[in-house]
Structure formats: C-alpha cells, structure tokens
Enzyme design. Structure first.
Site, mmCIF file in Angstrom:
data_model
loop_
_atom_site.group_PDB
_atom_site.id
_atom_site.type_symbol
_atom_site.label_atom_id
_atom_site.label_comp_id
_atom_site.label_asym_id
_atom_site.label_seq_id
_atom_site.Cartn_x
_atom_site.Cartn_y
_atom_site.Cartn_z
ATOM 1 N N HIS A 138 1.897 1.034 -13.139
ATOM 2 C CA HIS A 138 2.764 -0.167 -13.420
ATOM 3 C C HIS A 138 4.396 0.219 -13.261
ATOM 4 O O HIS A 138 4.674 1.070 -13.894
ATOM 5 C CB HIS A 138 2.145 -0.711 -14.630
ATOM 6 C CG HIS A 138 2.679 -2.158 -15.023
ATOM 7 N ND1 HIS A 138 2.504 -3.224 -14.261
ATOM 8 C CD2 HIS A 138 3.868 -2.441 -15.836
ATOM 9 C CE1 HIS A 138 3.222 -4.368 -14.626
ATOM 10 N NE2 HIS A 138 4.038 -3.844 -15.764
ATOM 11 N N ASN A 169 -4.338 3.102 -13.150
ATOM 12 C CA ASN A 169 -3.318 2.180 -12.699
ATOM 13 C C ASN A 169 -2.143 2.523 -12.651
ATOM 14 O O ASN A 169 -1.629 3.238 -13.681
ATOM 15 C CB ASN A 169 -3.286 0.760 -13.196
ATOM 16 C CG ASN A 169 -2.624 -0.222 -12.631
ATOM 17 O OD1 ASN A 169 -2.746 -0.251 -11.388
ATOM 18 N ND2 ASN A 169 -2.030 -1.341 -13.441
ATOM 19 N N ASN A 204 1.903 2.888 -2.650
ATOM 20 C CA ASN A 204 1.024 4.071 -3.476
ATOM 21 C C ASN A 204 0.054 4.390 -2.807
ATOM 22 O O ASN A 204 -0.419 5.740 -3.126
ATOM 23 C CB ASN A 204 1.007 3.155 -4.988
ATOM 24 C CG ASN A 204 2.275 3.052 -5.701
ATOM 25 O OD1 ASN A 204 2.874 4.184 -5.943
ATOM 26 N ND2 ASN A 204 3.067 1.879 -5.747
ATOM 27 N N MET A 210 -4.527 -6.493 -7.020
ATOM 28 C CA MET A 210 -4.167 -7.807 -7.882
ATOM 29 C C MET A 210 -5.427 -8.422 -8.475
ATOM 30 O O MET A 210 -5.275 -9.680 -8.744
ATOM 31 C CB MET A 210 -3.559 -8.507 -6.913
ATOM 32 C CG MET A 210 -2.157 -7.877 -6.103
ATOM 33 S SD MET A 210 -0.997 -7.301 -7.371
ATOM 34 C CE MET A 210 -0.406 -8.807 -7.949
ATOM 35 N N ARG A 211 -6.413 -7.911 -8.915
ATOM 36 C CA ARG A 211 -7.461 -8.323 -9.718
ATOM 37 C C ARG A 211 -7.967 -7.573 -11.071
ATOM 38 O O ARG A 211 -7.551 -6.377 -11.039
ATOM 39 C CB ARG A 211 -8.748 -8.557 -8.730
ATOM 40 C CG ARG A 211 -8.552 -9.332 -7.630
ATOM 41 C CD ARG A 211 -9.817 -9.239 -6.966
ATOM 42 N NE ARG A 211 -9.467 -10.069 -5.509
ATOM 43 C CZ ARG A 211 -9.250 -11.349 -5.250
ATOM 44 N NH1 ARG A 211 -9.100 -11.955 -6.510
ATOM 45 N NH2 ARG A 211 -8.710 -11.575 -4.247
ATOM 46 N N GLY A 250 0.594 -1.450 -0.023
ATOM 47 C CA GLY A 250 -0.188 -0.086 0.042
ATOM 48 C C GLY A 250 0.775 1.263 -0.049
ATOM 49 O O GLY A 250 0.283 2.255 0.371
ATOM 50 N N LYS A 271 -15.889 -13.181 -8.054
ATOM 51 C CA LYS A 271 -15.639 -12.071 -8.786
ATOM 52 C C LYS A 271 -16.886 -11.087 -9.129
ATOM 53 O O LYS A 271 -17.085 -9.814 -8.834
ATOM 54 C CB LYS A 271 -15.153 -12.442 -10.236
ATOM 55 C CG LYS A 271 -14.544 -11.203 -10.991
ATOM 56 C CD LYS A 271 -13.907 -11.435 -12.392
ATOM 57 C CE LYS A 271 -13.472 -10.222 -13.106
ATOM 58 N NZ LYS A 271 -11.849 -10.002 -12.706
HETATM 59 C C1 GRF Z 1 3.730 -1.700 -7.185
HETATM 60 O O1 GRF Z 1 4.655 -2.523 -7.713
HETATM 61 C C2 GRF Z 1 2.720 -1.000 -8.445
HETATM 62 O O2 GRF Z 1 3.515 -0.374 -9.537
HETATM 63 C C3 GRF Z 1 1.875 -2.242 -8.802
HETATM 64 O O3 GRF Z 1 1.776 -2.888 -7.809
HETATM 65 C C4 GRF Z 1 2.731 -2.456 -6.751
HETATM 66 C C5 GRF Z 1 2.120 -1.993 -5.375
HETATM 67 O O4 GRF Z 1 2.868 -1.562 -4.563
HETATM 68 N N1 GRF Z 1 0.864 -1.868 -9.563
HETATM 69 P P1 GRF Z 1 2.225 -0.788 -3.256
HETATM 70 O O5 GRF Z 1 1.269 -1.992 -2.329
HETATM 71 O O6 GRF Z 1 1.732 0.210 -3.557
HETATM 72 O O7 GRF Z 1 3.646 -0.515 -2.359
#
Ligand code: GRF
Length: 202
Positions: free
Chosen positions: A106, A104, A17, A81-82, A15, A56
C-alpha cells in the site's frame, strides 16, 4: 533458503508491482509464479491468467481452487482492487496451519491514508514524508499487521504524476525485497500442508 516456495500474485491494474515480483521470483526459482488478474484491460492479461469477475462468491471460489491445486504457499496482492472475504482468508490460512500468508502493498505509511486514493491523500496533505507499507491482508481494507514500512520525502518540485512514479519504484523494490526475505527464510513460511482438504473452515 527455501528449496521451493510457490507464490501467486493478484493484480487489477498496470501491474508494475506484479511484474517486479514475477521477475524476482523467476530469478530465484527459474519458473514463473501464478499471476492472475480480474481486469480484462490489465497488461497482466498478457503475462498471466484472466479470471473475469462474475460475483464475489463464484470469483473467490475459482481463485481458491487455483491456489489449492497449485499448492500455493504465499499470496501477494499487487494492486488487486477487491477486498478478500474473511472466509477466503480463513480457507487459504487453513492450508498453512492457520498462518496468514497473504500480503499486500500500500502506498502510504499505514494506518495513514487507507484506500484507493492514498497517493492523492498524501500529496494533498501537509506531510513532509509519506511511504510504502507491506502488510498482512485481513477482510478489513488496508488494516492487517504491518510487516515493513519505508518512508520517503514528498518532493514538492515535481508533479503528482512524477510523485506516483517515484513511489511506484520504491514499492517495486520493497515488495521484491520482502519476497527475497521470504525465500531466504528471514520471514518464516509455513508450507502448504500436504493432505489438507478443499473444505470451507467453520
Ligand atoms: C499501487 O499503488 C500499490 O501500492 C497499490 O495498487 C497500486 C498498484 O500499482 N496497492 P501497479 O498496478 O502495481 O502498478
């Protein structure tokens, strides 16, 4: 500047981010955004709402209901993660004049290294640079239009763990910048349309 902007954040992991976004949001609007996790082990449980995964269809219906009731303008995925279904995306978009307002982050220079082991793919490559991408979400993994990308050097004098930590810092900053650009109307927003109904688009 947008007078109000309601955001929701979905996260499944550590978490970092999600928390960076939460801070940036609170700094601007002095209230907390909606923060949701599907993972009972995520630290996000202490900061937001846990919606454990069942199946889902049921899971997405619960999430959509929360987004609708809170009149959410933007949905930001942060390590969620979905894969969201086409129906989920269409329904959320239908509340904003069919504009896709799901983002999102990435950890690669998309379209390179899609999927969950992007760090490892970049690390194991012979590339001199990798990067971070913020993109629109479609039902195809890591494939929507790219909003912004920032490249950085893959340092070879550090280990993989440090590389991930460095990347995460860049991710956190970039995602917060994107959010601020939304608030400052540099990235246009279609507000949640009052009067729309909670119905599945055909
Ligand atoms: C990060 O690698 C982000 O780029 C990807 O999922 C991960 C999330 O990391 N989408 P965090 O839970 O925010 O630390």
């Amino acid at each position: 500047m947008l007078k109000s902007c309601k955001i929701a954040i979905f996260a499944s992991g550590l978490g970092t981010n999600a928390l960076a976004l939460k801070r940036a949001y609170k700094d601007f609007y002095s209230i907390d955004p909606i923060l949701i996790t599907d993972n009972p082990k995520s630290p996000i449980c202490e900061e937001g709402i846990l919606i454990p995964f069942t199946n889902k269809e049921e899971h997405e219906a619960t999430l959509l209901r929360i987004l609708f009731e809170n009149k959410i303008d933007w949905l930001l995925l942060a390590g969620y993660m979905r894969i969201l279904s086409a129906n989920f995306i269409a329904m959320f978009s239908s509340w904003h004049n069919n504009k896709n307002q799901i983002l999102n982050i990435h950890p690669s220079l998309l379209p390179k290294y899609k999927g969950k082991d992007a760090y490892l793919q970049a690390w194991n490559s012979k590339d001199s640079h990798t990067g971070v991408s913020v993109h629109l979400v479609t039902e195809v993994l890591d494939s929507g239009d790219i909003l912004v990308q920032i490249p950085f050097l893959i340092r070879r004098d550090i280990d993989l763990e440090q590389f991930i930590t460095e990347s995460k810092k860049i991710e956190n900053d970039l995602y917060m910048q994107v959010l601020r650009r939304i608030f400052q109307e540099e990235i246009p927003t279609i507000k949640f349309q009052e009067g729309v109904s909670f119905a599945t688009p055909i």
